[in-house]
Write a protein that holds these residues in place. Structure first.
Motif, PDB file in Angstrom:
ATOM      1  N   ASP A 176       0.837  -1.193   0.000  1.00  0.00           N
ATOM      2  CA  ASP A 176       0.000   0.000   0.000  1.00  0.00           C
ATOM      3  C   ASP A 176       0.875   1.247   0.000  1.00  0.00           C
ATOM      4  OD1 ASP A 176      -2.725  -1.160   0.312  1.00  0.00           O
ATOM      5  OD2 ASP A 176      -1.844  -1.966   2.145  1.00  0.00           O
ATOM      6  N   GLN A 177       0.425   2.276  -0.727  1.00  0.00           N
ATOM      7  CA  GLN A 177       1.166   3.535  -0.775  1.00  0.00           C
ATOM      8  C   GLN A 177       0.206   4.720  -0.733  1.00  0.00           C
ATOM      9  OE1 GLN A 177       3.568   2.846  -4.397  1.00  0.00           O
ATOM     10  NE2 GLN A 177       5.360   2.840  -3.078  1.00  0.00           N
ATOM     11  N   ILE A 178       0.653   5.762  -0.041  1.00  0.00           N
ATOM     12  CA  ILE A 178       0.000   7.064  -0.075  1.00  0.00           C
ATOM     13  C   ILE A 178       1.003   8.034  -0.685  1.00  0.00           C
ATOM     14  CG2 ILE A 178      -1.100   8.925   1.223  1.00  0.00           C
ATOM     15  CD1 ILE A 178      -1.619   6.947   3.463  1.00  0.00           C
ATOM     16  N   THR A 179       0.583   8.799  -1.670  1.00  0.00           N
ATOM     17  CA  THR A 179       1.477   9.754  -2.320  1.00  0.00           C
ATOM     18  C   THR A 179       0.859  11.146  -2.301  1.00  0.00           C
ATOM     19  OG1 THR A 179       2.351   8.030  -3.786  1.00  0.00           O
ATOM     20  CG2 THR A 179       2.734  10.315  -4.431  1.00  0.00           C
ATOM     21  N   LEU A 180       1.666  12.123  -1.914  1.00  0.00           N
ATOM     22  CA  LEU A 180       1.270  13.530  -1.975  1.00  0.00           C
ATOM     23  C   LEU A 180       2.091  14.232  -3.049  1.00  0.00           C
ATOM     24  CD1 LEU A 180       1.079  14.695   1.769  1.00  0.00           C
ATOM     25  CD2 LEU A 180      -0.785  13.883   0.311  1.00  0.00           C
ATOM     26  N   TYR A 181       1.420  15.056  -3.843  1.00  0.00           N
ATOM     27  CA  TYR A 181       2.080  15.924  -4.810  1.00  0.00           C
ATOM     28  C   TYR A 181       1.811  17.343  -4.337  1.00  0.00           C
ATOM     29  CZ  TYR A 181       1.727  11.628  -7.549  1.00  0.00           C
ATOM     30  OH  TYR A 181       1.799  10.324  -7.971  1.00  0.00           O
ATOM     31  N   ALA A 182       2.869  18.072  -3.986  1.00  0.00           N
ATOM     32  CA  ALA A 182       2.698  19.407  -3.408  1.00  0.00           C
ATOM     33  C   ALA A 182       3.769  20.345  -3.952  1.00  0.00           C
ATOM     34  CB  ALA A 182       2.784  19.341  -1.882  1.00  0.00           C
ATOM     35  N   VAL A 183       3.440  21.624  -3.977  1.00  0.00           N
ATOM     36  CA  VAL A 183       4.379  22.634  -4.462  1.00  0.00           C
ATOM     37  C   VAL A 183       4.933  23.420  -3.280  1.00  0.00           C
ATOM     38  CG1 VAL A 183       4.661  24.701  -5.893  1.00  0.00           C
ATOM     39  CG2 VAL A 183       3.192  22.816  -6.676  1.00  0.00           C
ATOM     40  N   THR A 184       6.253  23.534  -3.237  1.00  0.00           N
ATOM     41  CA  THR A 184       6.937  24.396  -2.280  1.00  0.00           C
ATOM     42  C   THR A 184       7.902  25.272  -3.053  1.00  0.00           C
ATOM     43  OG1 THR A 184       6.788  22.853  -0.415  1.00  0.00           O
ATOM     44  CG2 THR A 184       8.519  24.504  -0.318  1.00  0.00           C
TER      45      THR A 184
END
Length: 219
Positions: A176-184
């Motif tokens: 199982d995987q949780i992935t976040l795509y975020a801009v910094t």
């Protein structure tokens, strides 16, 4: 060997993000927030490389400087065959907003590139007022994926043989995987948490959220 397969998947995912990254005026949407993590009440550790650094909850997790991607491990699982971990990669520059169209292109690209990845959920969410994409997936090793990695040169037949052969690899349980795509700042970052038991999910999501809030470019 499992780590090598996941690194290969992360590399292609990073490539997809570079392809789909857009530009334009930033206009954040009012997306539902992920569970808020109060950083002021936490003891945090910092890990970094030559490009960026992140912080993570101390005690529960262990990290080491200089890795690329940056990786932290769930302390209770270190030394086991199923080490829960989170890796962070910096993608290309990104000055646009996340939209449903962008998210759908991203998930469609992942599905097309990885026949062994099932996307259970993909949502537009927010962290401290910043829009993020959050996906939950299940990865299963299958013959189609192994053939693709061989064709791409990511793996060799020797790698498969050294792992005990196809049957051994195909016997690896679903991950199982949780992935976040975020801009910094000017960059898109990809945070991928890998876990094996439902009881580990909450700690993975907490650490992902902390890391996304504390990412800083190295000047």
């Amino acid at each position: 060997m499992k780590r090598k397969f996941f690194a290969a998947a992360a590399a292609v995912c990073l490539m997809l993000c570079l392809i789909f990254a857009g530009c334009g005026a930033v206009n954040e949407e009012d997306y539902p927030p992920l569970e808020k993590v109060d950083l002021s009440s936490m003891t945090l550790e910092t890990v970094g490389n030559s490009t960026f650094s992140v912080q993570y909850p101390a005690g529960k997790w262990t990290g080491s400087d200089g890795t690329s991607p940056l990786i932290i491990y769930y302390s209770d699982t270190l030394g086991t065959g199923e080490a829960v971990n989170i890796n962070v990669q910096q993608s290309g520059t990104y000055s646009g907003k996340f939209t449903e169209k962008y998210m759908n292109k991203l998930t469609d690209g992942i599905t097309e590139s990885f026949p062994n990845i099932e996307i259970l959920r993909a949502e537009l969410r927010s962290i401290n007022g910043r829009s993020v994409i959050c996906t939950e997936t299940v990865t299963r090793f299958n013959d189609e994926m192994l053939d693709l990695l061989l064709e791409q040169g990511v793996l060799t037949q020797a790698d498969i043989d050294n792992a005990g052969g196809r049957d051994v690899i195909l016997s690896i349980p679903p991950t199982d995987q949780i992935t976040l795509y975020a801009v910094t700042g000017a960059y898109l970052y990809i945070y991928t948490g890998t876990y094996y038991e439902e009881s580990q999910k909450a700690d993975v999501l907490e650490a992902l959220t902390v890391m996304a809030q504390t990412t800083a470019e190295v000047k």
